[in-house]
Design a protein around this motif. Structure first.
Motif, PDB file in Angstrom:
ATOM      1  N   GLU A  31      40.757 -11.401  21.200  1.00  0.00           N
ATOM      2  CA  GLU A  31      39.792 -10.373  20.819  1.00  0.00           C
ATOM      3  C   GLU A  31      39.823 -10.161  19.314  1.00  0.00           C
ATOM      4  OE1 GLU A  31      38.265  -5.933  22.091  1.00  0.00           O
ATOM      5  OE2 GLU A  31      40.021  -6.822  23.061  1.00  0.00           O
ATOM      6  N   MET A  32      38.637 -10.109  18.712  1.00  0.00           N
ATOM      7  CA  MET A  32      38.508  -9.903  17.281  1.00  0.00           C
ATOM      8  C   MET A  32      38.206  -8.426  17.021  1.00  0.00           C
ATOM      9  SD  MET A  32      38.779 -13.092  16.138  1.00  0.00           S
ATOM     10  CE  MET A  32      37.870 -13.347  14.626  1.00  0.00           C
ATOM     11  N   ALA A  33      38.206  -8.051  15.757  1.00  0.00           N
ATOM     12  CA  ALA A  33      37.885  -6.674  15.375  1.00  0.00           C
ATOM     13  C   ALA A  33      36.378  -6.560  15.162  1.00  0.00           C
ATOM     14  CB  ALA A  33      38.617  -6.300  14.093  1.00  0.00           C
ATOM     15  N   SER A  34      35.757  -5.623  15.829  1.00  0.00           N
ATOM     16  CA  SER A  34      34.304  -5.482  15.740  1.00  0.00           C
ATOM     17  C   SER A  34      33.888  -4.699  14.505  1.00  0.00           C
ATOM     18  CB  SER A  34      33.767  -4.771  16.981  1.00  0.00           C
ATOM     19  OG  SER A  34      32.391  -4.491  16.820  1.00  0.00           O
ATOM     20  N   ARG A  35      32.866  -5.212  13.826  1.00  0.00           N
ATOM     21  CA  ARG A  35      32.225  -4.494  12.726  1.00  0.00           C
ATOM     22  C   ARG A  35      30.757  -4.245  13.025  1.00  0.00           C
ATOM     23  NH1 ARG A  35      34.825  -3.650   7.937  1.00  0.00           N
ATOM     24  NH2 ARG A  35      36.866  -4.626   7.685  1.00  0.00           N
ATOM     25  N   GLY A  36      30.407  -4.256  14.292  1.00  0.00           N
ATOM     26  CA  GLY A  36      29.069  -3.864  14.676  1.00  0.00           C
ATOM     27  C   GLY A  36      28.165  -5.021  15.028  1.00  0.00           C
ATOM     28  N   VAL A  37      26.906  -4.669  15.286  1.00  0.00           N
ATOM     29  CA  VAL A  37      25.879  -5.628  15.694  1.00  0.00           C
ATOM     30  C   VAL A  37      24.649  -5.424  14.830  1.00  0.00           C
ATOM     31  CG1 VAL A  37      24.402  -6.398  17.593  1.00  0.00           C
ATOM     32  CG2 VAL A  37      26.734  -5.639  18.071  1.00  0.00           C
ATOM     33  N   SER A  38      24.182  -6.509  14.197  1.00  0.00           N
ATOM     34  CA  SER A  38      22.966  -6.447  13.387  1.00  0.00           C
ATOM     35  C   SER A  38      21.788  -7.008  14.175  1.00  0.00           C
ATOM     36  CB  SER A  38      23.131  -7.253  12.090  1.00  0.00           C
ATOM     37  OG  SER A  38      23.291  -6.415  10.974  1.00  0.00           O
ATOM     38  N   ASP A  52      35.477  -9.673  13.118  1.00  0.00           N
ATOM     39  CA  ASP A  52      36.359  -9.902  11.976  1.00  0.00           C
ATOM     40  C   ASP A  52      37.769 -10.233  12.459  1.00  0.00           C
ATOM     41  OD1 ASP A  52      37.283 -10.019   9.369  1.00  0.00           O
ATOM     42  OD2 ASP A  52      36.461  -8.064   8.797  1.00  0.00           O
ATOM     43  N   LEU A  53      38.567 -10.813  11.556  1.00  0.00           N
ATOM     44  CA  LEU A  53      39.958 -11.124  11.870  1.00  0.00           C
ATOM     45  C   LEU A  53      40.816  -9.871  11.940  1.00  0.00           C
ATOM     46  CD1 LEU A  53      40.183 -14.230   9.571  1.00  0.00           C
ATOM     47  CD2 LEU A  53      40.238 -14.262  12.074  1.00  0.00           C
ATOM     48  N   ASP A  54      40.466  -8.869  11.146  1.00  0.00           N
ATOM     49  CA  ASP A  54      41.066  -7.556  11.249  1.00  0.00           C
ATOM     50  C   ASP A  54      40.053  -6.561  10.687  1.00  0.00           C
ATOM     51  OD1 ASP A  54      41.187  -7.656   8.478  1.00  0.00           O
ATOM     52  OD2 ASP A  54      43.350  -7.950   8.407  1.00  0.00           O
ATOM     53  N   ARG A  55      40.405  -5.293  10.687  1.00  0.00           N
ATOM     54  CA  ARG A  55      39.445  -4.296  10.228  1.00  0.00           C
ATOM     55  C   ARG A  55      40.162  -3.170   9.506  1.00  0.00           C
ATOM     56  NH1 ARG A  55      34.430  -1.476  13.491  1.00  0.00           N
ATOM     57  NH2 ARG A  55      33.858  -0.010  11.864  1.00  0.00           N
ATOM     58  N   SER A  56      39.692  -2.880   8.300  1.00  0.00           N
ATOM     59  CA  SER A  56      40.184  -1.730   7.560  1.00  0.00           C
ATOM     60  C   SER A  56      39.203  -0.584   7.729  1.00  0.00           C
ATOM     61  CB  SER A  56      40.344  -2.073   6.083  1.00  0.00           C
ATOM     62  OG  SER A  56      39.108  -2.526   5.543  1.00  0.00           O
TER      63      SER A  56
END
Length: 276
Positions: free
Chosen positions: A197-204, A261-265
């Motif tokens: 599972e990757m880190a989500s940054r949303g859907v465009s 993303d690989l990670d999320r800040s």
């Protein structure tokens, strides 16, 4: 477009402007545990940093004035990686300009113009969409759309075992709906080649008309928890609760990109920083 309240004080001033897309939880298939053998995600710190985004090209763009009570501009671009490397964390900043080159986006909403596109594989094209509130009286003044790309890092090509596999979204034909005021929803499924599972940054989302011309876009930055999980995810549904969908949109032609993303800040509500 849907934006979370990231923290109580920093987001208070923009909370009223930040509500938009709701995404309903999907039904997923595939067991991530079965896909984890040999799974070694790339370390984001290995990305070669660059101040420019040379090799990325905007291949199509478009905008539409939307909303009568709360005028907005719906904006969309299709961005292609024309290199043999993976583009990592490209910042995309939108602006709508009048004939004199001045921004017509409302001042408080200018903090919500930049988003990060985490990964663009070599040769891949992605949808990047956004909508912003217009200054009072400026809805008839939009002359052009400005798109700025910056701060791209670069990674060597990889596959699903390294977290650099393809994540694709397929729109469900005949399953979208738009109301007269520009609200509505788009249904889609997601397929992820990644082993974890990757880190989500949303859907465009990028909206197109019946002639395939780009006419706008939107961003959801709070998708369901499994949007970036391995395998196939059916029944995704992005619902625009603001007037983001142009009247001329053919929802079956909508382009959807899932940002994994690989990670999320934690995002920062500051000029030039991504809000997703």
């Amino acid at each position: 477009m849907h934006r979370k309240q990231w923290w109580a004080t920093a987001a208070a001033a923009v909370l009223a402007l930040a509500v938009g897309t709701l995404v309903y939880r999907s039904v997923s298939t595939g067991d991530p545990a079965d896909m984890s053998t040999g799974c070694h995600l790339v370390n984001p710190s290995s990305a070669q940093q660059a101040g420019r985004s040379t090799g990325l090209r905007v291949v199509d763009r478009g905008f539409t004035r939307v909303g009568s009570v709360d005028p907005r501009v719906s904006m969309g671009v299709i961005l292609r990686n024309e290199t043999d490397q993976v583009a990592y964390r490209t910042l995309v900043t939108f602006d709508a300009l009048d004939a004199a080159g001045r921004s017509v986006i409302e001042d408080d909403d200018r903090l919500l113009r930049t988003q990060v596109v985490p990964l663009i594989a070599p040769g891949a094209a992605v949808a990047v969409g956004n909508s912003n509130v217009l200054r009072p009286g400026a809805e008839e003044e939009i002359a052009s759309l400005s798109v700025t790309l910056r701060s791209t890092g670069w990674l060597s090509p990889g596959d699903g075992a390294s977290g650099l596999g393809r994540v694709t979204a397929t729109v469900g034909k005949g399953q979208g709906e738009r109301s007269g005021d520009g609200r509505g929803f788009v249904s889609f499924s997601i397929d992820s080649e990644n082993c974890a599972e990757m880190a989500s940054r949303g859907v465009s989302l990028v909206f197109r008309d019946g002639d395939d011309r780009v006419i706008g876009g939107s961003l959801d930055n709070s998708p369901p928890l499994d949007a970036c999980a391995p395998g196939r995810h059916e029944g995704q549904r992005a619902a625009m609760t603001q007037s983001d969908i142009p009247a001329g949109a053919d929802l079956d032609r909508t382009l959807v990109t899932v940002h994994c993303d690989l990670d999320r800040s934690r995002p920062e509500l500051s000029p030039g920083a991504p809000y997703n």
